[in-house]
Enzyme design. Structure first.
Site, PDB file in Angstrom:
ATOM      1  N   SER A   1       0.816  -1.206   0.000  1.00  0.00           N
ATOM      2  CA  SER A   1       0.000   0.000   0.000  1.00  0.00           C
ATOM      3  C   SER A   1       0.855   1.263   0.000  1.00  0.00           C
ATOM      4  CB  SER A   1      -0.957  -0.061   1.193  1.00  0.00           C
ATOM      5  OG  SER A   1      -2.023   0.823   1.032  1.00  0.00           O
TER       6      SER A   1
ATOM      7  N   ASP B   1      10.400   4.944 -10.046  1.00  0.00           N
ATOM      8  CA  ASP B   1      10.025   5.524 -11.339  1.00  0.00           C
ATOM      9  C   ASP B   1      10.941   6.665 -11.752  1.00  0.00           C
ATOM     10  OD1 ASP B   1       7.951   3.770 -11.675  1.00  0.00           O
ATOM     11  OD2 ASP B   1       6.358   5.267 -11.664  1.00  0.00           O
TER      12      ASP B   1
ATOM     13  N   LYS C   1      -0.716  -4.151  -3.313  1.00  0.00           N
ATOM     14  CA  LYS C   1      -2.001  -3.555  -2.939  1.00  0.00           C
ATOM     15  C   LYS C   1      -2.068  -2.169  -3.555  1.00  0.00           C
ATOM     16  CE  LYS C   1      -5.067  -2.297   0.826  1.00  0.00           C
ATOM     17  NZ  LYS C   1      -5.195  -0.883   0.445  1.00  0.00           N
TER      18      LYS C   1
END
Length: 423
Positions: free
Chosen positions: A326, A337, A351
């Protein structure tokens, strides 16, 4: 584990499924110790008006579960209970389970109805201070098995001998395998004595262990830090609670004052927490860029942007594992990224959905899954997780230990090696 222990756990799982038919179908029988805990997730709270079963304004509307007929049927069932049920009943509990049942019908393990008392306990946990034993537990939504995943250093649970991987069987001699995690937590925290007796199953044991654990005020250490050799900073984020933001900022400042040259952030076993906290910590490390975005069932997109006031330009490694979930994945995914950090460890939990908690006027609350989240590059990792840049499994022998020393933690040692090689 002995066959008796496995049989007890499996029997509890069957009863748990019988009482919660809307949970995930096809639950696998427990085999050995291969029980993967499922994690709770991101919470954010808004205030809305009250809503009760009898408070619906469109009772006769079609395609809704709650209609005038369903209300009448509920009253009929209640009258039958009043007339024929052998034992005493508790009206508040019966009412609560009307709402709990409606929510359970979604078949979503992350959506839940909380009574006022339960919601207060959840809120206390998010704030980082509560009365309890100082352990993190997770419940497999398909079997009901509750597993200890973390024991906070110096907390009553660790001192009493509770270990990660322990599976809970009884609380004060009452079998808990048919109960929800929130109810189990309540049983522990509201024990009539100043301690609670836990009966646990532990890998390698042939019988249960009974451990008496004192109940104390526990402050969850959201962030822990230290300086490793060769000026490598090391920060552990246990959970993205409200206090995690300031604690992380202080940890980072402390390491910089010690002339930190490289940094490892450890989110292994971090089940998530507040989306807000994850974004505020990311904002201390990323430029004025997109941190994460969410999208609801209607395609509405919400972007969370950084302010660009602070950036991080030192070599950075994030330690992750299958229990990093999460908000931990939001944090790790954004840094991966942008190429600011390398992930070391194993694939994260996966999640990629967000819950929102709606507060009711009576103090109760409803937590619902409302959207999916995406990393800045548009990755939705729900069900798949984040793949590490450098994959390394924790040594099998270390998985059995309650406390793993730095020098024997092969994942940490690999992270140190990787961060040294980064420019």
């Amino acid at each position: 584990m002995s066959e008796k222990i496995l049989s007890d756990l499996l029997a509890g799982s069957v009863f748990f499924l019988y009482n919660w038919k809307s949970r995930k179908k096809g639950a696998k029988a427990l085999k050995g110790q291969n029980i993967k805990p499922f994690l709770a997730g991101v919470l954010c709270t808004v205030l809305v008006g009250s809503a009760g079963l009898l408070g619906y304004t469109k009772l006769s509307e079609k395609n809704h579960a709650v209609t005038l007929e369903s209300v009448q049927k509920a009253k009929e069932i209640e009258n039958l209970i009043d007339t024929y049920y052998l034992d005493e009943t508790d009206t508040e509990t019966l009412e609560a389970y009307i709402y709990k049942g409606l929510t359970a019908g979604l078949g979503d393990p992350y959506s839940a109805y909380y009574t006022a008392e339960e919601y207060q306990e959840v809120s206390e946990s998010i704030e980082g201070m509560y009365r309890g034993i100082g352990v993190t537990m997770q419940q497999d939504p398909s079997t009901g098995v509750v597993t200890v995943v973390k024991c906070f250093a110096g907390a009553p649970g660790e001192k009493a001998g509770i270990q990660p991987g322990d599976q809970l069987y009884k609380v004060n001699n009452e079998v808990i395998l048919d109960k929800e995690l929130t109810e189990i937590v309540k049983m522990i925290r509201t024990s009539e004595k100043d301690s609670v007796m836990l009966t646990i199953a532990r890998e390698g044991d042939t019988d249960y262990r009974e451990i008496q654990v004192p109940l104390e005020e526990v402050q969850v250490p959201a962030v822990e830090t230290k300086m490793l050799e060769e000026k490598i900073g090391y920060i552990v984020i246990n959970e993205f609670t409200e206090v995690a933001v300031s604690q992380y900022e202080n940890a980072l400042l402390e390491l910089k004052e010690q002339e930190m040259e490289r940094l490892i952030v450890d989110v292994r076993g971090n089940p998530g927490g507040l989306l807000y906290s994850a974004c505020k910590i990311l904002d201390q490390m990323l430029p004025e860029e997109l941190l994460v975005y969410t999208e609801d069932k209607n395609g509405n997109k919400k972007e969370y942007m950084g302010t660009g006031e602070d950036t991080f330009d030192l070599p950075l490694v994030i330690l992750v594992n299958g229990n990093s979930a999460s908000a931990s994945e939001i944090f790790s995914g954004a840094l991966q990224d942008y190429g600011i950090a390398k992930l070391v460890g194993t694939t994260t939990f996966g999640k990629g959905i967000v819950q929102q908690t709606f507060s009711m006027k009576d103090g109760s609350a409803l937590k619902l899954t409302i959207s999916k989240y995406y990393t800045p590059n548009g990755r939705c990792i729900h069900g798949t997780g984040l793949e590490p840049d450098v994959e390394v499994e924790l040594d099998e022998e270390l998985k059995k230990k309650a406390v793993v020393e730095e020098e024997e933690d092969n994942q940490l040692q690999k992270a140190i090696q990787v961060v040294k090689e980064m420019e």
